[in-house]
Design a protein around this motif. Structure first.
Motif, PDB file in Angstrom:
ATOM      1  N   LEU A  11       0.007  -9.524   7.328  1.00  0.00           N
ATOM      2  CA  LEU A  11       1.224  -9.134   6.624  1.00  0.00           C
ATOM      3  C   LEU A  11       0.881  -8.600   5.234  1.00  0.00           C
ATOM      4  CD1 LEU A  11       4.277  -8.981   6.151  1.00  0.00           C
ATOM      5  CD2 LEU A  11       4.204 -11.419   5.508  1.00  0.00           C
ATOM      6  N   ILE A  12       1.273  -7.364   4.953  1.00  0.00           N
ATOM      7  CA  ILE A  12       1.084  -6.787   3.621  1.00  0.00           C
ATOM      8  C   ILE A  12       2.339  -7.011   2.794  1.00  0.00           C
ATOM      9  CG2 ILE A  12       0.692  -4.688   2.291  1.00  0.00           C
ATOM     10  CD1 ILE A  12      -0.925  -3.578   4.560  1.00  0.00           C
ATOM     11  N   VAL A  13       2.162  -7.597   1.625  1.00  0.00           N
ATOM     12  CA  VAL A  13       3.228  -7.794   0.646  1.00  0.00           C
ATOM     13  C   VAL A  13       2.852  -6.965  -0.576  1.00  0.00           C
ATOM     14  CG1 VAL A  13       4.477  -9.443  -0.779  1.00  0.00           C
ATOM     15  CG2 VAL A  13       3.646 -10.136   1.478  1.00  0.00           C
ATOM     16  N   ALA A  14       3.688  -5.990  -0.935  1.00  0.00           N
ATOM     17  CA  ALA A  14       3.293  -5.039  -1.976  1.00  0.00           C
ATOM     18  C   ALA A  14       4.372  -4.871  -3.043  1.00  0.00           C
ATOM     19  CB  ALA A  14       2.974  -3.678  -1.352  1.00  0.00           C
ATOM     20  N   ALA A  15       3.919  -4.572  -4.257  1.00  0.00           N
ATOM     21  CA  ALA A  15       4.827  -4.277  -5.366  1.00  0.00           C
ATOM     22  C   ALA A  15       5.582  -2.989  -5.069  1.00  0.00           C
ATOM     23  CB  ALA A  15       4.039  -4.142  -6.657  1.00  0.00           C
ATOM     24  N   ALA A  16       6.904  -3.013  -5.226  1.00  0.00           N
ATOM     25  CA  ALA A  16       7.731  -1.843  -4.943  1.00  0.00           C
ATOM     26  C   ALA A  16       7.599  -0.764  -6.006  1.00  0.00           C
ATOM     27  CB  ALA A  16       9.196  -2.250  -4.802  1.00  0.00           C
ATOM     28  N   VAL A  17       7.148  -1.133  -7.190  1.00  0.00           N
ATOM     29  CA  VAL A  17       6.944  -0.190  -8.296  1.00  0.00           C
ATOM     30  C   VAL A  17       5.716  -0.620  -9.085  1.00  0.00           C
ATOM     31  CG1 VAL A  17       9.375   0.457  -8.587  1.00  0.00           C
ATOM     32  CG2 VAL A  17       8.468  -1.534  -9.801  1.00  0.00           C
ATOM     33  N   PRO A  18       5.139   0.281  -9.876  1.00  0.00           N
ATOM     34  CA  PRO A  18       4.053  -0.138 -10.773  1.00  0.00           C
ATOM     35  C   PRO A  18       4.560  -1.160 -11.779  1.00  0.00           C
ATOM     36  CG  PRO A  18       4.122   2.258 -10.561  1.00  0.00           C
ATOM     37  CD  PRO A  18       5.382   1.730  -9.946  1.00  0.00           C
ATOM     38  N   ALA A  37       4.037   0.165  -0.701  1.00  0.00           N
ATOM     39  CA  ALA A  37       5.279  -0.564  -0.459  1.00  0.00           C
ATOM     40  C   ALA A  37       6.274   0.221   0.379  1.00  0.00           C
ATOM     41  CB  ALA A  37       5.915  -0.953  -1.796  1.00  0.00           C
ATOM     42  N   ALA A  38       6.297   1.554   0.225  1.00  0.00           N
ATOM     43  CA  ALA A  38       7.268   2.373   0.940  1.00  0.00           C
ATOM     44  C   ALA A  38       6.873   2.650   2.381  1.00  0.00           C
ATOM     45  CB  ALA A  38       7.485   3.697   0.199  1.00  0.00           C
ATOM     46  N   ASP A  39       5.664   2.282   2.782  1.00  0.00           N
ATOM     47  CA  ASP A  39       5.240   2.510   4.158  1.00  0.00           C
ATOM     48  C   ASP A  39       5.926   1.536   5.110  1.00  0.00           C
ATOM     49  OD1 ASP A  39       3.501   4.720   4.096  1.00  0.00           O
ATOM     50  OD2 ASP A  39       1.881   3.479   3.294  1.00  0.00           O
ATOM     51  N   SER A  40       6.170   1.994   6.323  1.00  0.00           N
ATOM     52  CA  SER A  40       6.788   1.156   7.339  1.00  0.00           C
ATOM     53  C   SER A  40       5.896  -0.034   7.661  1.00  0.00           C
ATOM     54  CB  SER A  40       7.015   1.993   8.605  1.00  0.00           C
ATOM     55  OG  SER A  40       7.561   1.205   9.634  1.00  0.00           O
ATOM     56  N   GLY A  41       6.513  -1.209   7.761  1.00  0.00           N
ATOM     57  CA  GLY A  41       5.761  -2.415   8.089  1.00  0.00           C
ATOM     58  C   GLY A  41       5.272  -3.197   6.898  1.00  0.00           C
ATOM     59  N   VAL A  42       5.502  -2.690   5.670  1.00  0.00           N
ATOM     60  CA  VAL A  42       5.085  -3.384   4.450  1.00  0.00           C
ATOM     61  C   VAL A  42       6.293  -4.077   3.841  1.00  0.00           C
ATOM     62  CG1 VAL A  42       4.137  -3.116   2.127  1.00  0.00           C
ATOM     63  CG2 VAL A  42       3.233  -1.749   4.026  1.00  0.00           C
ATOM     64  N   LEU A  43       6.122  -5.318   3.416  1.00  0.00           N
ATOM     65  CA  LEU A  43       7.183  -6.066   2.746  1.00  0.00           C
ATOM     66  C   LEU A  43       7.150  -5.713   1.267  1.00  0.00           C
ATOM     67  CD1 LEU A  43       9.365  -8.211   3.364  1.00  0.00           C
ATOM     68  CD2 LEU A  43       7.682  -9.958   2.766  1.00  0.00           C
ATOM     69  N   SER A  44       8.155  -4.979   0.789  1.00  0.00           N
ATOM     70  CA  SER A  44       8.152  -4.509  -0.598  1.00  0.00           C
ATOM     71  C   SER A  44       8.960  -5.450  -1.479  1.00  0.00           C
ATOM     72  CB  SER A  44       8.720  -3.088  -0.679  1.00  0.00           C
ATOM     73  OG  SER A  44      10.092  -3.073  -0.329  1.00  0.00           O
ATOM     74  N   VAL A  45       8.471  -5.642  -2.715  1.00  0.00           N
ATOM     75  CA  VAL A  45       9.037  -6.663  -3.594  1.00  0.00           C
ATOM     76  C   VAL A  45       9.313  -6.078  -4.978  1.00  0.00           C
ATOM     77  CG1 VAL A  45       8.704  -8.962  -4.582  1.00  0.00           C
ATOM     78  CG2 VAL A  45       7.686  -8.396  -2.359  1.00  0.00           C
ATOM     79  N   ILE A  46      10.467  -6.430  -5.527  1.00  0.00           N
ATOM     80  CA  ILE A  46      10.843  -6.024  -6.883  1.00  0.00           C
ATOM     81  C   ILE A  46      10.943  -7.265  -7.766  1.00  0.00           C
ATOM     82  CG2 ILE A  46      13.355  -6.176  -6.596  1.00  0.00           C
ATOM     83  CD1 ILE A  46      11.353  -3.364  -8.348  1.00  0.00           C
TER      84      ILE A  46
END
Length: 387
Positions: free
Chosen positions: A187-194, A213-222
């Motif tokens: 599971l990739i958890v990634a920052a939605a913005v710098p 973060a914007a790629d399909s399958g990535v959990l993006s976080v703000i």
């Protein structure tokens, strides 16, 4: 911000005996050429940080600690000298050294062990950390460095991969790495913005996508602060899957027992990655995609759902999620514009000291339906994203 900048933190009234105000250095996300490496901090914060209170971590820890799960931190490295992570960090290549200190800070949010006289600790204190370099030694990332970091994390067996860099451009190599992780149930958890820039803006910047973060399958976080607000700075995403504390949060230094203060979506991603470790430890039958879906399902409902570790860990997959009754005044609030990121950081910390029990509830100013739910958490595809 530079590591030499200091802000004032006021411990809660219940901890007044611990020493009043504490001045902490601010965590850098990058270092200028020729700048000295980030060292230790002379200041130790002994009270319960506001973010731990908002996430109900004290109650969550009674039900699990992330044992048996490896979380990769794709960042500036994770220092092997950090006492709070001693004995639980495995480094890929030279990632055991962290000149910037950012990766060590994020790793601490995920898995720092408690220490005598200090009430700060990571979300998943029994999880293992895999240090993976996703930037150069100054903290600058490219699509190649991040893609290589994701692949290295997968090959080393990470079940959760926290990715701190948020890039302005996608690439075939980056999409391929995301797909590679999905194919290996990571599971990739990634920052939605710098991470927040120094220059705040008086008007809302245009929303845009950042990768991976914007790629399909990535959990993006703000990120958000103790009031459920995110100041308008230089970066704003089109959407995000989860919100978590990330504005004015406490963390460890790359060496020594002192603390730093930091802000940014990458720090919020650390809290989500730690919670993912709790869930994957408690429910090992859940796939990466199912874990991502479970984190959004159990989140506090809002346009950008708020991470709820207690509900994620104590609810039974397949049954309705449960959560504690909200505090009075915990209705969703809008993210306000703030012309000073530094002021927002100070406000968050001071409110944490005064209130102690604020509930973090986040609604993004441009309301969107979370991408993860809309796309059903399909694995990433090796094709250009649509606009």
């Amino acid at each position: 911000m530079s590591a030499s900048t200091a802000v004032i933190m006021t411990p809660p009234a219940a901890d007044a005996a611990s020493g009043g105000t504490v001045r902490l250095p601010v965590l850098p996300s990058r270092l200028a050429a020729g700048a000295a490496c980030t060292g230790g901090s002379a200041e130790v914060f002994s009270a319960v940080p506001w973010e731990q209170q908002n996430l109900q971590l004290a109650g969550t820890w009674r039900f699990g600690g992330g044992a048996g799960v490896t979380v990769a931190v794709v960042d500036t490295g994770v220092s092997l000298k950090a006492p709070a992570l001693a004995g639980r960090v495995t480094a890929v290549g030279g990632a055991g050294e962290d000149c910037v200190g950012h990766g060590s800070f994020v790793a601490g949010l995920i898995a720092a062990a408690p220490a005598r006289g200090v009430r700060f600790a990571g979300v998943a204190q029994q999880a293992r950390i895999l240090a993976v370099r996703g930037t150069d030694d100054r903290g600058t990332a490219t699509g190649t460095t991040v893609a290589d970091g994701i692949r290295a994390a997968v090959d080393a067996g990470a079940e959760v991969i926290e990715v701190s860099p948020a890039l302005s451009q996608d690439s075939a190599g980056l999409r391929s790495a995301v797909s590679y992780a999905a194919g290996h149930d990571a599971l990739i958890v990634a920052a939605a913005v710098p991470d927040a820039a120094d220059d705040a803006t008086s008007s809302a910047p245009p929303a845009r996508d950042y990768w991976p973060a914007a790629d399909s399958g990535v959990l993006s976080v703000i990120d958000a602060d103790a009031q459920g607000e995110r100041p308008e700075r230089a970066y704003r995403p089109r959407s995000a899957d989860l919100a978590a504390p990330g504005d004015g949060v406490l963390g460890i230094a790359p060496e020594g027992k002192g603390h730093f203060i930091g802000s940014g979506a990458s720090l919020a991603a650390g809290y989500v990655a730690g919670t993912a470790a709790l869930v994957r430890s408690a429910h090992p039958a859940l796939s990466a995609a199912e874990t991502a879906r479970w984190l959004t399902t159990t989140a506090y409902p809002a346009d950008v759902p708020r991470l709820d570790p207690f509900a994620a860990l104590t609810s039974v997959p397949g049954a309705p999620a449960t959560r504690a009754a909200p505090h009075s005044g915990s209705a969703p609030v809008r993210l306000a514009t703030d012309e000073s990121g530094a002021r927002a950081t100070r406000r968050a910390l001071l409110l944490a000291g005064a209130g102690g029990g604020l509930v973090l509830v986040v609604v993004w100013a441009a309301a969107v339906v979370p991408r993860g739910r809309a796309r059903g958490w399909r694995p990433a595809r090796d094709e250009a994203p649509t606009r």
